[in-house]
Write a protein that holds these residues in place. Structure first.
Motif, PDB file in Angstrom:
ATOM      1  N   ARG A  24       8.669 -17.127  -4.947  1.00  0.00           N
ATOM      2  CA  ARG A  24       9.424 -16.556  -6.065  1.00  0.00           C
ATOM      3  C   ARG A  24       8.588 -15.479  -6.739  1.00  0.00           C
ATOM      4  N   LEU A  25       9.145 -14.274  -6.867  1.00  0.00           N
ATOM      5  CA  LEU A  25       8.413 -13.179  -7.489  1.00  0.00           C
ATOM      6  C   LEU A  25       8.131 -13.534  -8.945  1.00  0.00           C
ATOM      7  N   ALA A  26       6.830 -13.564  -9.305  1.00  0.00           N
ATOM      8  CA  ALA A  26       6.425 -13.986 -10.647  1.00  0.00           C
ATOM      9  C   ALA A  26       5.792 -12.858 -11.445  1.00  0.00           C
ATOM     10  N   GLY A  27       5.351 -11.804 -10.778  1.00  0.00           N
ATOM     11  CA  GLY A  27       4.711 -10.700 -11.471  1.00  0.00           C
ATOM     12  C   GLY A  27       4.605  -9.495 -10.562  1.00  0.00           C
ATOM     13  N   SER A  28       4.469  -8.316 -11.166  1.00  0.00           N
ATOM     14  CA  SER A  28       4.368  -7.083 -10.382  1.00  0.00           C
ATOM     15  C   SER A  28       3.799  -5.978 -11.254  1.00  0.00           C
ATOM     16  N   VAL A  29       2.916  -5.159 -10.666  1.00  0.00           N
ATOM     17  CA  VAL A  29       2.459  -3.932 -11.321  1.00  0.00           C
ATOM     18  C   VAL A  29       2.472  -2.811 -10.286  1.00  0.00           C
ATOM     19  N   HIS A  30       2.704  -1.601 -10.753  1.00  0.00           N
ATOM     20  CA  HIS A  30       2.665  -0.426  -9.888  1.00  0.00           C
ATOM     21  C   HIS A  30       1.461   0.442 -10.236  1.00  0.00           C
ATOM     22  N   ILE A  31       0.811   0.959  -9.202  1.00  0.00           N
ATOM     23  CA  ILE A  31      -0.280   1.916  -9.383  1.00  0.00           C
ATOM     24  C   ILE A  31      -0.438   2.698  -8.082  1.00  0.00           C
ATOM     25  N   GLY A  32      -0.519   4.017  -8.182  1.00  0.00           N
ATOM     26  CA  GLY A  32      -0.580   4.849  -6.990  1.00  0.00           C
ATOM     27  C   GLY A  32       0.748   4.832  -6.259  1.00  0.00           C
ATOM     28  N   GLY A  33       0.679   4.920  -4.933  1.00  0.00           N
ATOM     29  CA  GLY A  33       1.879   4.923  -4.116  1.00  0.00           C
ATOM     30  C   GLY A  33       2.154   6.298  -3.532  1.00  0.00           C
ATOM     31  N   ILE A  34       2.739   6.312  -2.338  1.00  0.00           N
ATOM     32  CA  ILE A  34       2.994   7.572  -1.635  1.00  0.00           C
ATOM     33  C   ILE A  34       3.928   8.472  -2.437  1.00  0.00           C
ATOM     34  N   TRP A  77       0.822  -1.216   0.000  1.00  0.00           N
ATOM     35  CA  TRP A  77       0.000   0.000   0.000  1.00  0.00           C
ATOM     36  C   TRP A  77       0.855   1.264   0.000  1.00  0.00           C
ATOM     37  N   GLY A  78       2.044   1.202   0.585  1.00  0.00           N
ATOM     38  CA  GLY A  78       2.898   2.380   0.650  1.00  0.00           C
ATOM     39  C   GLY A  78       3.600   2.681  -0.654  1.00  0.00           C
ATOM     40  N   THR A  79       4.207   1.660  -1.261  1.00  0.00           N
ATOM     41  CA  THR A  79       4.985   1.867  -2.486  1.00  0.00           C
ATOM     42  C   THR A  79       4.132   1.789  -3.746  1.00  0.00           C
ATOM     43  N   GLY A  80       2.856   1.399  -3.619  1.00  0.00           N
ATOM     44  CA  GLY A  80       1.984   1.342  -4.781  1.00  0.00           C
ATOM     45  C   GLY A  80       2.271   0.176  -5.703  1.00  0.00           C
ATOM     46  N   GLU A  81       2.533  -0.986  -5.109  1.00  0.00           N
ATOM     47  CA  GLU A  81       2.867  -2.163  -5.912  1.00  0.00           C
ATOM     48  C   GLU A  81       1.985  -3.335  -5.515  1.00  0.00           C
ATOM     49  N   MET A  82       1.513  -4.082  -6.522  1.00  0.00           N
ATOM     50  CA  MET A  82       0.888  -5.380  -6.281  1.00  0.00           C
ATOM     51  C   MET A  82       1.871  -6.434  -6.748  1.00  0.00           C
ATOM     52  N   ARG A  83       2.278  -7.290  -5.813  1.00  0.00           N
ATOM     53  CA  ARG A  83       3.239  -8.349  -6.133  1.00  0.00           C
ATOM     54  C   ARG A  83       2.530  -9.695  -6.237  1.00  0.00           C
ATOM     55  N   GLN A  84       3.012 -10.500  -7.174  1.00  0.00           N
ATOM     56  CA  GLN A  84       2.523 -11.860  -7.354  1.00  0.00           C
ATOM     57  C   GLN A  84       3.687 -12.815  -7.126  1.00  0.00           C
ATOM     58  N   TYR A  85       3.561 -13.673  -6.124  1.00  0.00           N
ATOM     59  CA  TYR A  85       4.599 -14.657  -5.828  1.00  0.00           C
ATOM     60  C   TYR A  85       4.117 -16.051  -6.213  1.00  0.00           C
ATOM     61  N   ASP A  86       5.000 -16.814  -6.847  1.00  0.00           N
ATOM     62  CA  ASP A  86       4.758 -18.236  -7.052  1.00  0.00           C
ATOM     63  C   ASP A  86       5.164 -18.938  -5.759  1.00  0.00           C
ATOM     64  N   VAL A  87       4.180 -19.538  -5.089  1.00  0.00           N
ATOM     65  CA  VAL A  87       4.457 -20.202  -3.807  1.00  0.00           C
ATOM     66  C   VAL A  87       4.234 -21.713  -3.931  1.00  0.00           C
ATOM     67  N   SER A  88       4.515 -22.245  -5.139  1.00  0.00           N
ATOM     68  CA  SER A  88       4.449 -23.700  -5.312  1.00  0.00           C
ATOM     69  C   SER A  88       5.317 -24.381  -4.268  1.00  0.00           C
TER      70      SER A  88
END
Length: 466
Positions: free
Chosen positions: A358-368, A341-352
């Motif tokens: 393991r970081l599998a995807g990321s998008v940024h929107i908004g952020g302080i 919520w602070g940096t404006g990032e949604m992270r997607q981790y592969d947790v198989s």
């Protein structure tokens, strides 16, 4: 009540993933300055519809100052448990707690989402009288009824006794009473969830009401006085069997997400901030040899930022912490989504491998500091907050408001309510949909989302996937 189980109940997570796509979403609308009543927005999410991405109906409450936060269904796939006496309930009613007022609304979504209405209001006096708790927070439907976690005990400031969990009857919505028999060392509360066939529950800690209602208390945060423990419970005996301290510097252990397949005895919890370095973190817990264990398995660093673009609360650090305020796990237990919520990032981790996300995807929107626009060209204030995943795992929705007073501290420019969607690749990867952006009515912020027919933070499953 029907004569057959609700068709939106599924025995296993894999069967739920084969369900038809959602056509409507429900999102909470809250008046940040309490000048208007809070409400429930019904949002069209059907790509084939002309009104997709817009609010098509609202249910407005008769009171002001409720501060809606989290909500849930009256019944879910847990009703198919072999231990249940309620197999023929319907996923029909949304249970919406007012975190500030301690009032609960029961919303009937039948016969159609665009005709939803208030079915019952449970006034705070009934909750106080029957439980001694206040500030209801998280809703989970279990085989025996509706479980409601609270953030406050008795008294005007909610500190006369610890908070806990109470039970609502899932048909009459009467308050039955406290759930705990032996709470052990638990003295704060936040989220909770369970593995029903394995007969255990896990709960987490945020803070007591004086530490959050008027905003974050910097002195308490820097002296590590917010929650930092996980509690494990015997569900049938209703007693605390083990408490794990994550370390006092790991402040605010919030959402807990057990694996959906009940064969798997592990889960995840997000920690908002490490006071030694401003990192956010993800922890994995598991049960082995009759005991529970927990380990930090992923960290998210802060981002340096110029003092002159930061709110007063962060200027001394000249950095933006990620502020991990929500996490959600796909039904196949493969992808964990983490709201920064602070940096404006949604992270997607592969947790198989749950011990090595393991970081599998990321998008940024908004952020302080970043203030990244939506790909459709619209400003997005705040940052990714409450996140919800479609049953098939291909659509990820989120909103942008955390809590009224905290919003004002971290985002003093304001947080007009918004909801966005990202499309997730079958094997990872995340991309914001440029054509999906829900704007909320003026003066309203947006918080938790529920999807028609169930979603990834609603349903509890009682049978293993095949």
């Amino acid at each position: 009540m029907t004569m057959r189980p609700d068709p939106t109940f599924y025995a296993t997570p894999r069967l739920a993933m084969e369900a038809p796509p959602e056509k409507h979403a429900y999102a909470l609308m809250l008046s940040g300055d309490f000048s208007q009543p809070d409400g429930l927005a019904v949002i069209d999410v059907d790509p084939a519809s002309k009104t997709c991405g817009s609010i098509v109906y609202t249910v407005m409450m008769p009171n002001r100052g409720d501060e809606f936060h989290h909500f849930g269904w009256n019944a879910c796939s847990s009703a198919l448990s072999p231990l249940t006496g309620h197999a023929f309930l319907e996923r029909r009613y949304l249970i919406i707690p007012g975190m500030r007022s301690s009032r609960i609304y029961v919303i009937d979504t039948r016969p159609d989402p665009t005709q939803a209405s208030i079915h019952k209001i449970i006034e705070p006096e009934e909750i106080f009288r029957k439980t001694g708790y206040s500030r209801p927070h998280t809703i989970h439907c279990g085989p025996e009824g509706i479980y409601v976690s609270t953030l406050g005990g008795g008294g005007a400031d909610g500190t006369q006794g610890p908070p806990g969990i109470f039970i609502l009857d899932c048909q009459t919505f009467e308050v039955l009473g406290r759930w705990e028999i032996d709470r052990g060392p638990q003295d704060k509360h936040y989220d909770f969830w369970w593995n029903l066939p394995r007969d255990y529950m896990v709960s987490s800690e945020w803070a007591l009401p004086p530490q959050f209602e008027n905003g974050i208390v910097p002195e308490d945060l820097l002296s590590n006085k917010y929650g930092h423990r996980l509690h494990f419970w015997d569900l049938r005996a209703r007693r605390n069997v083990q408490t794990i301290d994550l370390g006092a510097n790991h402040q605010m252990a919030l959402e807990v997400r057990p694996a959906h397949d009940p064969v798997k005895e592990y889960g995840f919890v997000g920690v908002v901030v490490d006071t030694t370095n401003l990192e956010g973190s993800i922890w994995t817990w598991w049960r082995q040899g009759g005991s529970f264990h927990c380990r930090k398995t992923a960290t998210i660093p802060p981002e340096p930022a110029s003092k002159d673009i930061l709110p007063p609360l962060l200027q001394g650090f000249e950095a933006v912490p990620p502020l991990v305020t929500d996490i959600d796990l796909s039904l196949d237990d493969r992808f964990l989504y983490v709201s920064c919520w602070g940096t404006g990032e949604m992270r997607q981790y592969d947790v198989s491998d749950p011990m090595a996300p393991r970081l599998a995807g990321s998008v940024h929107i908004g952020g302080i500091a970043r203030r990244t626009k939506h790909p459709g060209g619209v400003d997005f204030q705040g940052g990714p907050q409450m996140v919800e995943i479609s049953r098939d795992g291909r659509r990820v929705y989120w909103t942008n408001s955390l809590y009224s007073t905290w919003d004002d501290q971290f985002y003093p420019r304001g947080i007009p309510g918004a909801m966005v969607k990202a499309n997730a690749g079958a094997n990872g990867g995340l991309e914001l949909d440029p054509n999906f952006f829900v704007e909320f009515p003026k003066g309203y912020r947006s918080h938790q989302i529920r999807l028609e027919g169930g979603d990834c933070s609603t349903d509890s499953f009682c049978y293993p996937s095949v």
